[in-house]
Structure formats: C-alpha cells, structure tokens
Design an enzyme around this catalytic site. Structure first.
Site, short mmCIF file in Angstrom:
data_model
loop_
_atom_site.label_atom_id
_atom_site.label_comp_id
_atom_site.label_asym_id
_atom_site.label_seq_id
_atom_site.Cartn_x
_atom_site.Cartn_y
_atom_site.Cartn_z
N ALA A 15 0.83 -1.20 0.00
CA ALA A 15 0.00 0.00 0.00
C ALA A 15 0.87 1.25 0.00
O ALA A 15 0.65 2.17 -0.78
CB ALA A 15 -0.93 -0.01 1.21
N ARG A 299 -12.50 -18.37 4.65
CA ARG A 299 -11.61 -18.76 5.72
C ARG A 299 -12.27 -18.93 7.07
O ARG A 299 -11.95 -19.84 7.82
CB ARG A 299 -10.52 -17.71 5.84
CG ARG A 299 -9.65 -17.79 4.62
CD ARG A 299 -8.66 -16.69 4.56
NE ARG A 299 -7.83 -16.93 3.38
CZ ARG A 299 -6.89 -16.11 2.98
NH1 ARG A 299 -6.65 -15.00 3.63
NH2 ARG A 299 -6.18 -16.40 1.92
#
Ligand SMILES: Cc1cc2nc3c(=O)[nH]c(=O)nc-3n(C[C@H](O)[C@H](O)[C@H](O)COP(=O)(O)OP(=O)(O)OC[C@H]3O[C@@H](n4cnc5c(N)ncnc54)[C@H](O)[C@@H]3O)c2cc1C
Ligand code: SF4
Ligand code: SF4
Ligand code: FES
Lengths: 618, 254
Positions: A15, A299
């Site tokens: 990022a 998940r």
C-alpha cells in the site's frame, strides 16, 4: 527538494509503495518512513496470489460485478459497496500494470498469465507468481520507488519509527514525529498530508502469521490521537498454519486452490501415520459439509470447522491439528507451490510432497482498522454489471481514504475498508495496491490545493509533540519498576487468542477484560532491561506494547458489544447474524481522559447489492 | 523439575565504532526452537551464564519465514537466516551455539548490520523496468513459461547478503558489487522492457567493482538460501559485457 507541497507515507508495504509511486509520479515529493527497509516489509510474506476478473473467466461467465458480489457476500455485507465496486473494476488494470512493471507472473503454454482457484469463488480469477506472489509484487513496486528515489522525488527514511501524528490548532494533520531506531534520534517532520500504510496488528495476539513489526502500534497511536477505528473486532483467523515457537507460519490457501484436501482420521485419537490411514478411514469434512465449495469455503468457515472437529476429539492423534494433503497432486502442480512447501519442510523436517502437512488455524489478517471516508459517484454500468444504477468512488477526490482527521489518510491493511467481516483470499494484495494507486491521486490532489501550508506552521507546534514523545521515553526508561514487557506481551497474546479469535463468548471476553486491566496497571510499573540511548530495541518494543494494550481493548470492547455472529466474528452465545441492529459499522473512538474505547454504530449504505443470507453449504 | 538448557555464545558490539566481545547465555530448551526464538528468550531475560545482568542482544528480523532476508547472521561459522536455522540441528553439530554478525558489513549494534550497500547497488544498476508510469496502458509483454522460470528464480533474491559474506572478492572496504547485483542485472536485462536500460546497466557492471573483479570462486552459489542460479547470471552478464564492449569499440562510444 521543494518544501511544498510534501507528503509523508508511513509504511513501505504494497500500500505504501503503490502510494509513493503514484504521488511521486504527480511530481509531489514523498518522504517514505519504514521500521525496516521497505523491501523487507510484511507484504513480502504473501504467498497465494491476487484476484482480478480476466478474459478467460469472463468468457466463462465471470465479471467484475461477480468479483464485487463475492467480496460482499464473503464479507457478510459489512463492507461499504462503492469502494468494493471501484476496486474490483480496477483490478484487471492493476494486474496489467504489475505485468508491465515486470512481475514474473506464471504463464500458460501460450505465454498468457496463468490463473488459479482461490477461496470463496467458483471461477479461476487469481493471478500468481509461484507461491511467493507478495514478494514479487512488493519487489516490483520497490523497484519503481527506487527509480523515483534516484530522480530525487522520494526520500527514504528506513529504520525510522512513526511515533505520533502532528495535528495543528484546527485538528488538521501537518506532519509526524519519528525516531531513528539505530541512533534513537527523534525528529519532527512537516508534511501537507500523511498516509498511514502500516499494515496489520497480529502481534497483539502473540503468535500469528504476521511479521514481527505488525504490532498495530502505529494504528493505535493514531487512534489515541483521535482517529476512529472501524470494526476492530473483525480479525481473520486463517485455517491452515504451522504452529511454531515464535510464529505460526502460513500454508497458503493456494495449496487448496491447486487441489489440496483437508482431512482428519475418522476414528478419534487415531495415531497411525497419515500415509497408513486408508482413504475410507479419512474424513474430508469440508468436502462433505460444503459440496460446492469444498476445501475452498471462505476462511472463517474453514477455520471454525477445523477448530470444532479438533475440539470434538477428531484432531490428528487426538490433538489440535488437521491434515492438509497435497501428496496426490502431480509433480508439476507441486512445483508451482515450491516456495511454501519449502517453508514447511524447512521448519518441520517433513517433505509435504510425500507426507500430509499438519496444520491448525492462526491469526492472520485485520479486516478492521483506521476509519476512512470516501466520495461516492455514480458510474456508467459496464458489461457484466447487473444494475443500471451503479456507484463507485469519485476518481481523485481528496476525501478518498482520508480518516476523520483531515490530512491523515489510511491505506492498505491498516484501514477498515473493502473486506467487511471476512476477507477473501487474494483480495488483500489487491486492496493494498488499489488504495495506493487510486487514492494516491486523492492525496496529491489534496495537497496541491492546500492553502495552510505545513512549511509555514510555527516551530512551536512541532516542538510540543516532540516534547510529548520525549517525555514518554523518559518515563519508560526512568521507571525501573517490577514487570517484564515480554512477559506482559506473552500474556496479552494468550488472553486475546483464547478469548477473541475463532469462538468468542461474553464470559471469556469479560475475563480477558479483567486481565487486560491488570496488564495495563503492570505496564505503568515496567522494568526495561536496556536504558541506553543507542539502538534500544527493548525501549522500542516496550513503547509499542503500551499501544498494543490500548488497541487490544478496542478489539475486545467491540467484540463484546457486537452481540451477533457475522463472518469472522463468531459468538457462541449469539450464533446467528442479527441484521437489526447489528448490520452496522462498529465505530470506536478513544476517550483520552478515561483511557477507554467508546463505541457508536454507523449505518452502512447499500446502494447496489441487497442483504442476503450467507450460506456456502449449498 | 530441572529444565534442559543449552549454551549460546554471542559476539557483541555496543556501537558501530566500539570493539566486539563475547558473552555466553544459558537458554531453556524447548522442542522445535529456531535461532530467533533463542534470541527472544535471551531478550526477555538478559542474564549471562555467569549470572551477570547485561543489556539485551539486538538483532534484525522481520518475516520469520525466510523470505524477507533481514535476519542473516553467521551461525556456527555459516552465514544463514536465523529464523530458519533450527536449534536441534545446531546442537547436533556442537553443544554450544555460536552467533556472530555478518563480517562484511558495518555493525550497527550486536547482530544488526548495515546492508545499505546492497540497496545502493540496486540503484546503481538501475534495477527497475522503465515503465511509462502507472496509467492504464494494457498488459505487459507476453513471455514463455521457460522465461518466467528463470526470471522468477532471480526475483526470489531477498537481499540477504549470504552470497557477499561468502565471496572472497567482496570486502568491507572495496567496492565490488558481487553476485547479488550481477543476478539482478541479468533479471532486468532479460525482461522485454527492462532490456531498454541494458546498456546503461552494463556500463556500471563493466566499471569499478564490476564483473571483471569476480574471481569465479563460486562460493556465492553454494550459500544462496534461495538457490539463485548465480553462476548462470555471472556467465550471462559476462557475455553481455563482452558483446557490449565490442559494440562500444565499433560505435566509438566510451
Ligand atoms: C503469511 C501471509 C500470507 C498472505 N498471503 C496473501 C495472499 O496470497 N494474497 C493476498 O491478497 N493477501 C495475502 N496476505 C495479506 C497481505 O499480505 C497483507 O494484507 C498486505 O501485504 C498488507 O500490506 P500493507 O502494505 O498494508 O502493509 P505491510 O506490508 O504490513 O507493511 C507495513 C509497513 O509499515 C511499516 N510500519 C509499521 N509500523 C510502523 C511504524 N510505527 N513506523 C514506521 N513504519 C511502520 C513497516 O515497516 C512496513 O513497511 C497474506 C498475509 C500473510 C501474513
Ligand atoms: S564467483 Fe566468487 S568472486 Fe564471483 S561473485 Fe561469486 S563468490 Fe564472489
Ligand atoms: S543472491 Fe541469494 S545469497 Fe545473494 S542476496 Fe540474493 S538471496 Fe541472498
Ligand atoms: S526474519 Fe525474514 S528471513 Fe529471517
């Protein structure tokens, strides 16, 4: 370099580097801060891949819209929709760009980019580079950043730690206080905008799949300085990691994407070698319970299933462990996974090509984080979009991913956007790079028009914050109390892992709250083993510990208050999703006076996709 | 109950300019420890084997799974990553584990060394693909899986420095670039767009500290934890340099 305008980027993971490149490209100089050389940032650990709609999937019926829908459904609708719309529609362009930067993506026979299957989707839409995709992506962005460094547009402050944001009399961010971890020199740096890209907070849980720097301390400091948090209770526990002494090492979802299967022996306490257990005595519980998605359910679901079969006593040898098995796959498929198989072999001594791997869930990702805003804009629908009225983020708007403090932005894992209550595999790398590129322009637009320049601010403003940070250090060093910071951290990790991960309930969390208060009291009576003024790692850790305790309390508080189950947040005492009143963002702000988190619930705009039940079993 | 312990000898240095010295620690043994967890135990309780309270040992690390390259140290005489070096295996070699900082880089403190020279070399060789910027300009050049295989192998270099620590030509006070830079040169020169800077890279590689100083002792390739094809890189860059110098001769470029 010119003094104005200037931007500070804190963090050189995907990022931060994507933001740096984008902002420098607009001609705005960037000061880039990182605890470690940016090329070693945690993003380097990402293994499996990065999602984007692509031509092959498109011709099989996939679309950017479908990618958005999967992301919202996976996130149990806690995500804001316009940013997800924008991200998924940008995704193909991002892959192209990374490709142009030279990322060695795996190729098909014809030389096109190859794709693999990942969780939460029935389409192959994950681009990858061996089983070390994050490393390859990070390096490509690191290389582009070095290019701007060479041009004099980026100044690199490696080994410098962010300590505090500088806010002026109007509460606008005008720089930071940072400290060189080697010389311990502390300085104030002026900037017209600051981008926090400091990643996740797994170290609060002691052992996680994250790197040692992922303490969340930088985010916690922003929170203490007035930035709100969004959904801090949303912490992802990854189903398949190798438990270790110092860290839980991840076994990427790509192992299942390439055909790996999760199983336990059908007989409780069976202690035969896995290779001696015949097929019919193996229980492929994910495939049995989720026939459509099988081993590739999101998940949180895989994690809870593994956790509960082990709790019921079906774990390997009766313990807390299940098998992740890739032994049946062809050699060329195993070669594509080489990077992660080597990790397993190195740390356990077993070769997973021939012996099933033993895995257990571990803390992995923070969906929640610094609260950010954005400007919505109506878009023209593209092929595949299912509505006429579609909404994205306004390109270049200064508000995009700005926190509630003007001039202070949050990009990447440290913000709370995009993933809602569960992040789908291979969507994080995408959101990090998307933030940097898309919202990087927002930052350069913001600083270009700024009238109240950081360069003109009085020295006294910066001195005030410097004094504050120096006083903190003096206190820590001179304290000479009773408690060992590493022991407090170990207890924090144990408590948070036991109360605030896979299965949460009020009673256990309240117990953790009590322990946390005790730890906070002990923290005021610390004993540092190093009180020197040079490369004092002991001090750096102890200071971060104080911030981790504050952040942990925010996680705990929101976990207690969200009296429902949604995505990764599972409450055994409230097992259902309760949309009224909890289909809302938990916005937590810090009450400085009482050293306490304060929670507000905020409506989530739903301009496109309607709420529906999240059920992967059919 | 008496816990099993083992001895760890650490070479310490308080500051960049100060002299080094050794200290020995007794560390509680638990199964499956690596060198990082050993150092963590010492940091949590910095008391030497003879009972002296000392400052905790300082070291550099990040990922703890041998992919970031931060934690390179010299352990029992070998340069390797502390996170992926297992205590059980070391104890089989020798009952005392010996840990030193890398010797080819300036020490910051204790086991933490300054490897900025490696990153500077990446700048010198122009280690990037010269794109036209981050605008949407379509896909990159197509390549075959064989080409990807080689580039991927190079792209796994984690700037750890093992190859330089082992290299007889690379010393603290010369400017030899070493195998890491040669491999990265070949990495960028073998990409269709990266190639556009090939000549500029070769100018650097043929300059001081460049490829002609490589003595071909091949130590580097034996220690690289990521098994980079370093000899292929050295040979390939050497070949490119030869061709380039002939080209330079005929075009009169200096
Ligand atoms: C093992 C593993 C595998 C993963 N695999 C995948 C995958 O296959 N696909 C996917 O999409 N996602 C994956 N993820 C998630 C993804 O890797 C991360 O979410 C992402 O890399 C985060 O990037 P970032 O840029 O936000 O932060 P990071 O890469 O964590 O970088 C944080 C930066 O901030 C700096 N920093 C932190 N604190 C400070 C401070 N106080 N002062 C100065 N600097 C500071 C650090 O030095 C660092 O440079 C994986 C995660 C893990 C743990
Ligand atoms: S071949 Fe020998 S001299 Fe050349 S880089 Fe490798 S170790 Fe150094
Ligand atoms: S080439 Fe190998 S040994 Fe050298 S820095 Fe890279 S990974 Fe380390
Ligand atoms: S800590 Fe990253 S290589 Fe060892």
């Amino acid at each position: 370099m010119s003094d104005h305008p200037r931007v500070i980027v804190v963090g050189g993971g995907l990022a931060g580097l994507a933001a740096t490149v984008r902002i420098a490209e607009q001609g705005v100089p960037v000061d880039l801060f990182s605890m470690i050389p940016v090329k070693r940032s945690h993003s380097v650990c990402a293994q499996g891949g990065i999602n984007a709609c692509n031509e092959v999937a498109r011709q099989q019926g996939y679309s950017e819209w479908q990618h958005m829908d999967e992301t919202l459904y996976g996130g149990d609708f806690l995500n804001h929709q316009p940013p997800v719309y924008e991200m998924t529609h940008w995704a193909p362009k991002i892959i192209d760009l990374l490709d142009r930067m030279g990322v060695p993506f795996n190729r098909t026979a014809e030389g096109f980019r190859d794709l693999r299957l990942f969780g939460g989707s029935l389409f192959k839409r994950t681009h990858f580079s061996g089983a070390s995709t994050g490393q390859q992506l990070l390096y490509a962005l690191d290389e582009q950043t070095r290019r701007y460094e060479d041009k004099g547009l980026v100044e690199n402050y490696e080994f410098w730690e962010f300590l505090w944001p500088v806010l002026d009399e109007n509460g606008v961010c005008k720089g930071i206080i940072a400290q060189d971890q080697r010389t311990m020199e502390m300085k104030a740096f002026r900037a017209d905008a600051v981008v926090m890209a400091t990643g996740g907070c797994g170290v609060i849980y002691g052992k996680s799949t994250m790197s040692v720097i992922c303490t969340g301390a930088a985010a916690a400091r922003c929170y203490e300085a007035g930035v709100k948090l969004g959904n801090p209770e949303m912490i992802q526990v990854h189903p398949t990691a190798i438990p270790g002494e110092d860290k839980c090492r991840l076994m990427s979802e790509s192992a299942r994407g390439e055909g790996g299967r999760v199983w336990v022996p059908r007989k409780k306490g069976d202690d035969r070698k896995p290779t001696d257990i015949p097929e019919e005595e193996r229980w492929y519980f994910l495939e049995e319970r989720y026939p459509k998605y099988g081993n590739l359910v999101p998940r949180d679901i895989a994690t809870r299933e593994i956790f509960s079969v082990c709790e019921e006593g079906y774990g390997v040898g009766g313990g807390r462990m299940a098998y992740l098995d890739i032994t049946h796959l062809p050699m060329e498929t195993k070669d594509k996974l080489a990077a992660i198989l080597e990790i397993y072999e190195k740390f356990t001594g077993d070769d997973p090509r021939f012996v099933p791997m033993k895995i257990f869930p571990a803390v992995h990702y923070s969906m929640g984080g610094l609260y950010t805003e954005y400007e919505m804009e109506e878009r023209k629908p593209v092929p595949g979009d299912k509505l006429d009225d579609v909404w994205g983020m306004k390109d270049g708007d200064p508000k995009n991913m700005m926190t509630n403090i003007e001039g202070l932005y949050a990009f990447g894992e440290v913000n709370y956007q995009y993933h809602g209550a569960t992040r789908l595999g291979a969507n994080a790398l995408l959101s990090c790079i998307f933030d940097g590129l898309f919202c990087g322009s927002s930052v350069s637009n913001y600083v270009k028009d700024i009238e109240d320049k950081a360069a003109d601010k009085p020295e006294a403003l910066y001195q005030k914050y410097l004094d504050q940070e120096k006083a903190k250090i003096d206190k820590l060093i001179s304290q000479n109390g009773k408690f060992n910071p590493y022991e407090i951290h170990a207890r924090l990790g144990d408590e948070m892992t036991a109360s605030c991960t896979v299965v949460k309930n009020e009673e256990r969390m309240l117990q953790c709250y009590e322990a946390l208060n005790e730890m906070k009291a002990q923290y005021k009576d610390l004993k540092l083993s190093d009180t020197g003024e040079y490369t004092n790692a002991n001090l750096v850790f102890s200071r971060a510990l104080g911030d981790m305790l504050v952040y942990a309390e925010a996680i705990l508080h929101a976990s207690i208050e969200r009296k429902e189950s949604r995505g990764s947040h599972f409450r055994s005492d409230f097992p259902d999703r309760i949309d009224d009143p909890f289909h809302k963002t938990a916005v937590v702000s810090y009450d400085v006076e009482n050293d306490k988190p304060v929670l507000d619930w905020e409506e989530i705009p739903m301009p496109m996709v309607e709420l529906r039940k999240r059920d992967y079993s059919k | 109950m008496s816990t099993k312990t083992f001895k760890v000898k650490v070479k310490r240095q308080d500051e960049a300019a100060s002299a080094s010295y050794w200290q020995t620690f007794d560390v509680d043994y638990t199964p499956n420890m690596n060198v990082i967890s050993t150092l963590q135990k010492i940091a949590a309780k910095p008391v030497t084997a003879d009972g002296k309270d000392v400052a905790p040992v300082v070291w550099d690390c990040g990922c703890l799974e041998e992919v970031c390259g931060a934690c390179t140290m010299v352990i029992n005489g070998r340069a390797c990553q502390a996170c992926s070096t297992l205590v059980d295996e070391l104890l089989e070699e020798n009952p005392v584990i010996q840990i030193e900082p890398m010797s080819k880089f300036p020490v910051v403190r204790d086991l933490w060394v300054d490897r900025s020279r490696m990153f500077n070399n990446l700048k010198r060789i122009k280690g990037w693909v010269p794109t036209d910027g981050t605008y949407d300009l379509g896909a990159g050049p197509q390549e075959t899986q064989e080409e990807q295989d080689l580039r991927y192998a190079y792209s796994r270099c984690m700037t750890c420095g093992c190859c330089l620590e082992a290299c007889p030509q690379f010393t603290k006070d010369n400017d030899f670039m070493g195998a890491q830079s040669f491999a990265q040169t070949d990495y960028f020169n073998s990409h269709a767009t990266g190639k556009l800077l090939a000549d500029e890279r070769l100018d650097v590689i043929m300059g001081p500290g460049g490829i002609s100083d490589c003595g071909n002792s091949q130590n580097c390739v034996q220690v690289c934890p990521k098994e980079l094809p370093l000899l292929t890189a050295i040979a390939s860059v050497g070949r490119q340099a030869t061709i380039y110098s002939i080209k330079r001769f005929f075009t009169g470029k200096k």
